[in-house]
Design a protein around this motif. Structure first.
Motif, PDB file in Angstrom:
ATOM      1  N   ILE A 127       2.594   5.562  15.739  1.00  0.00           N
ATOM      2  CA  ILE A 127       1.554   6.472  15.249  1.00  0.00           C
ATOM      3  C   ILE A 127       1.537   6.462  13.722  1.00  0.00           C
ATOM      4  O   ILE A 127       0.485   6.313  13.097  1.00  0.00           O
ATOM      5  N   VAL A 128       2.692   6.598  13.122  1.00  0.00           N
ATOM      6  CA  VAL A 128       2.788   6.640  11.661  1.00  0.00           C
ATOM      7  C   VAL A 128       2.513   5.253  11.082  1.00  0.00           C
ATOM      8  O   VAL A 128       1.825   5.116  10.063  1.00  0.00           O
ATOM      9  N   ALA A 129       3.005   4.222  11.741  1.00  0.00           N
ATOM     10  CA  ALA A 129       2.778   2.854  11.259  1.00  0.00           C
ATOM     11  C   ALA A 129       1.294   2.502  11.259  1.00  0.00           C
ATOM     12  O   ALA A 129       0.796   1.873  10.319  1.00  0.00           O
ATOM     13  N   GLN A 130       0.575   2.925  12.287  1.00  0.00           N
ATOM     14  CA  GLN A 130      -0.853   2.594  12.346  1.00  0.00           C
ATOM     15  C   GLN A 130      -1.664   3.346  11.303  1.00  0.00           C
ATOM     16  O   GLN A 130      -2.686   2.852  10.839  1.00  0.00           O
ATOM     17  N   LEU A 131      -1.207   4.516  10.905  1.00  0.00           N
ATOM     18  CA  LEU A 131      -1.866   5.208   9.797  1.00  0.00           C
ATOM     19  C   LEU A 131      -1.730   4.393   8.515  1.00  0.00           C
ATOM     20  O   LEU A 131      -2.664   4.302   7.714  1.00  0.00           O
ATOM     21  N   ALA A 132      -0.566   3.773   8.335  1.00  0.00           N
ATOM     22  CA  ALA A 132      -0.363   2.913   7.163  1.00  0.00           C
ATOM     23  C   ALA A 132      -1.184   1.635   7.297  1.00  0.00           C
ATOM     24  O   ALA A 132      -1.802   1.185   6.323  1.00  0.00           O
ATOM     25  N   ASP A 133      -1.205   1.041   8.492  1.00  0.00           N
ATOM     26  CA  ASP A 133      -1.989  -0.180   8.723  1.00  0.00           C
ATOM     27  C   ASP A 133      -3.470   0.034   8.415  1.00  0.00           C
ATOM     28  O   ASP A 133      -4.164  -0.891   7.989  1.00  0.00           O
ATOM     29  N   ALA A 134      -3.949   1.243   8.625  1.00  0.00           N
ATOM     30  CA  ALA A 134      -5.365   1.543   8.401  1.00  0.00           C
ATOM     31  C   ALA A 134      -5.765   1.308   6.948  1.00  0.00           C
ATOM     32  O   ALA A 134      -6.911   0.941   6.674  1.00  0.00           O
ATOM     33  N   GLN A 135      -4.824   1.485   6.030  1.00  0.00           N
ATOM     34  CA  GLN A 135      -5.131   1.230   4.622  1.00  0.00           C
ATOM     35  C   GLN A 135      -5.507  -0.235   4.412  1.00  0.00           C
ATOM     36  O   GLN A 135      -6.446  -0.550   3.681  1.00  0.00           O
ATOM     37  N   ILE A 166       8.998   3.590   7.119  1.00  0.00           N
ATOM     38  CA  ILE A 166       8.761   4.992   7.423  1.00  0.00           C
ATOM     39  C   ILE A 166       9.962   5.811   6.970  1.00  0.00           C
ATOM     40  O   ILE A 166      11.104   5.483   7.293  1.00  0.00           O
ATOM     41  N   SER A 167       9.672   6.879   6.231  1.00  0.00           N
ATOM     42  CA  SER A 167      10.732   7.754   5.736  1.00  0.00           C
ATOM     43  C   SER A 167      10.252   9.200   5.785  1.00  0.00           C
ATOM     44  O   SER A 167       9.061   9.472   5.981  1.00  0.00           O
ATOM     45  N   THR A 168      11.192  10.122   5.597  1.00  0.00           N
ATOM     46  CA  THR A 168      10.810  11.526   5.483  1.00  0.00           C
ATOM     47  C   THR A 168      10.258  11.748   4.078  1.00  0.00           C
ATOM     48  O   THR A 168      10.441  10.908   3.183  1.00  0.00           O
ATOM     49  N   VAL A 169       9.616  12.878   3.870  1.00  0.00           N
ATOM     50  CA  VAL A 169       9.101  13.195   2.538  1.00  0.00           C
ATOM     51  C   VAL A 169      10.244  13.348   1.533  1.00  0.00           C
ATOM     52  O   VAL A 169      10.027  13.253   0.328  1.00  0.00           O
ATOM     53  N   ASP A 170      11.464  13.541   2.024  1.00  0.00           N
ATOM     54  CA  ASP A 170      12.638  13.640   1.151  1.00  0.00           C
ATOM     55  C   ASP A 170      13.267  12.276   0.876  1.00  0.00           C
ATOM     56  O   ASP A 170      14.290  12.185   0.199  1.00  0.00           O
ATOM     57  N   GLY A 171      12.686  11.206   1.432  1.00  0.00           N
ATOM     58  CA  GLY A 171      13.163   9.857   1.164  1.00  0.00           C
ATOM     59  C   GLY A 171      14.168   9.296   2.145  1.00  0.00           C
ATOM     60  O   GLY A 171      14.661   8.179   1.951  1.00  0.00           O
ATOM     61  N   GLU A 172      14.479  10.009   3.217  1.00  0.00           N
ATOM     62  CA  GLU A 172      15.420   9.493   4.222  1.00  0.00           C
ATOM     63  C   GLU A 172      14.726   8.439   5.077  1.00  0.00           C
ATOM     64  O   GLU A 172      13.670   8.699   5.665  1.00  0.00           O
ATOM     65  N   VAL A 229      12.336  13.333  15.193  1.00  0.00           N
ATOM     66  CA  VAL A 229      12.409  14.609  15.904  1.00  0.00           C
ATOM     67  C   VAL A 229      11.290  15.530  15.438  1.00  0.00           C
ATOM     68  O   VAL A 229      10.752  15.379  14.330  1.00  0.00           O
ATOM     69  N   ALA A 230      10.952  16.478  16.297  1.00  0.00           N
ATOM     70  CA  ALA A 230       9.938  17.471  15.947  1.00  0.00           C
ATOM     71  C   ALA A 230      10.368  18.175  14.665  1.00  0.00           C
ATOM     72  O   ALA A 230      11.547  18.496  14.475  1.00  0.00           O
ATOM     73  N   GLY A 231       9.402  18.375  13.786  1.00  0.00           N
ATOM     74  CA  GLY A 231       9.687  18.999  12.503  1.00  0.00           C
ATOM     75  C   GLY A 231       9.768  17.994  11.366  1.00  0.00           C
ATOM     76  O   GLY A 231       9.672  18.370  10.199  1.00  0.00           O
ATOM     77  N   ASP A 232       9.927  16.711  11.703  1.00  0.00           N
ATOM     78  CA  ASP A 232       9.943  15.684  10.654  1.00  0.00           C
ATOM     79  C   ASP A 232       8.576  15.626   9.984  1.00  0.00           C
ATOM     80  O   ASP A 232       7.537  15.751  10.644  1.00  0.00           O
ATOM     81  N   GLU A 233       8.577  15.406   8.683  1.00  0.00           N
ATOM     82  CA  GLU A 233       7.360  15.125   7.944  1.00  0.00           C
ATOM     83  C   GLU A 233       7.532  13.724   7.381  1.00  0.00           C
ATOM     84  O   GLU A 233       8.420  13.486   6.556  1.00  0.00           O
ATOM     85  N   LEU A 234       6.718  12.793   7.870  1.00  0.00           N
ATOM     86  CA  LEU A 234       6.938  11.369   7.622  1.00  0.00           C
ATOM     87  C   LEU A 234       5.874  10.744   6.731  1.00  0.00           C
ATOM     88  O   LEU A 234       4.703  11.144   6.759  1.00  0.00           O
ATOM     89  N   LEU A 235       6.305   9.723   5.996  1.00  0.00           N
ATOM     90  CA  LEU A 235       5.436   8.899   5.155  1.00  0.00           C
ATOM     91  C   LEU A 235       5.662   7.452   5.531  1.00  0.00           C
ATOM     92  O   LEU A 235       6.758   7.093   5.974  1.00  0.00           O
ATOM     93  N   TYR A 281       0.869  -1.168   0.000  1.00  0.00           N
ATOM     94  CA  TYR A 281       0.000   0.000   0.000  1.00  0.00           C
ATOM     95  C   TYR A 281       0.909   1.221   0.000  1.00  0.00           C
ATOM     96  O   TYR A 281       1.758   1.361   0.884  1.00  0.00           O
ATOM     97  N   PRO A 282       0.757   2.097  -0.987  1.00  0.00           N
ATOM     98  CA  PRO A 282       1.642   3.266  -1.070  1.00  0.00           C
ATOM     99  C   PRO A 282       1.430   4.203   0.106  1.00  0.00           C
ATOM    100  O   PRO A 282       0.380   4.182   0.757  1.00  0.00           O
ATOM    101  N   ALA A 283       2.435   5.032   0.347  1.00  0.00           N
ATOM    102  CA  ALA A 283       2.323   6.023   1.415  1.00  0.00           C
ATOM    103  C   ALA A 283       1.147   6.938   1.141  1.00  0.00           C
ATOM    104  O   ALA A 283       0.921   7.352   0.003  1.00  0.00           O
ATOM    105  N   GLY A 284       0.393   7.196   2.180  1.00  0.00           N
ATOM    106  CA  GLY A 284      -0.737   8.115   2.071  1.00  0.00           C
ATOM    107  C   GLY A 284      -0.287   9.519   2.421  1.00  0.00           C
ATOM    108  O   GLY A 284       0.833   9.930   2.108  1.00  0.00           O
ATOM    109  N   GLU A 285      -1.139  10.214   3.111  1.00  0.00           N
ATOM    110  CA  GLU A 285      -0.850  11.583   3.524  1.00  0.00           C
ATOM    111  C   GLU A 285       0.322  11.602   4.501  1.00  0.00           C
ATOM    112  O   GLU A 285       0.483  10.696   5.324  1.00  0.00           O
ATOM    113  N   SER A 286       1.136  12.637   4.426  1.00  0.00           N
ATOM    114  CA  SER A 286       2.283  12.727   5.329  1.00  0.00           C
ATOM    115  C   SER A 286       1.823  13.066   6.750  1.00  0.00           C
ATOM    116  O   SER A 286       0.730  13.606   6.962  1.00  0.00           O
ATOM    117  N   TYR A 287       2.676  12.734   7.716  1.00  0.00           N
ATOM    118  CA  TYR A 287       2.413  13.003   9.128  1.00  0.00           C
ATOM    119  C   TYR A 287       3.454  14.003   9.610  1.00  0.00           C
ATOM    120  O   TYR A 287       4.662  13.744   9.534  1.00  0.00           O
TER     121      TYR A 287
END
Length: 149
Positions: free
Chosen positions: A62-70, A127-133, A98-104, A12-18
């Motif tokens: 938190i981010v993993a469960q958003l993906a699991d929801a798909q 889980i990665s940043t929107v920049d692919g890290e 860290v605070a400020g991360d935008e994750l997928l 399942y592709p990454a949805g909305e960023s967190y």
């Protein structure tokens, strides 16, 4: 409805960023009773070399469960969430959150094992940043109880 045995191998592709915010980290840290000042005080986190507040390791859930929801919402999966029991959770961190991360998070269904009229489903969230890290990999197993269980 029974679990689709063909789920294994599905992605399942990454949805909305967190967006990871300071207050979200503080709230999570309080909830899990984490006590490091680096979860609450920016200066304390920076003294340890972080750019901002650092999240407790289990914050990745938190981010993993958003993906699991798909997967749970996928009608082809055949999962009745009211019959789900969380069986296992594991984390591999590639770097701290860290605070400020935008994750997928991209979700992969690694295994589906029939158990009577239920199933044990193992998923992996990358889980990665929107920049692919790469930030973290989570492994989760859920038991979906069959109708007779």
């Amino acid at each position: 409805m029974s679990i689709n045995p063909e789920l294994a191998g599905r992605s399942y592709p990454a949805g909305e960023s967190y967006q990871v915010g300071r207050e979200k980290i503080r709230e999570f840290a309080r909830a899990v009773k984490a006590t490091s000042p680096a979860h609450f005080d920016v200066a304390a986190a920076q003294e340890l070399g972080y750019a901002d507040l650092v999240a407790p390791p289990t914050f990745a859930i938190i981010v993993a469960q958003l993906a699991d929801a798909q997967l749970i919402r996928d009608p082809e999966a055949g999962i009745d969430f009211s019959r789900v029991v969380h069986a296992d959770q594991r984390f591999t961190h590639h770097r701290p959150i860290v605070a400020g991360d935008e994750l997928l998070a991209e979700l992969h269904v690694d295994n589906v094992r029939a158990m009577g009229d239920g199933a044990l489903i193992t998923t992996r969230a990358e889980i990665s940043t929107v920049d692919g890290e790469k930030v973290a990999t989570t492994l989760s197993s859920i038991l979906v109880r069959g109708e007779g269980q």
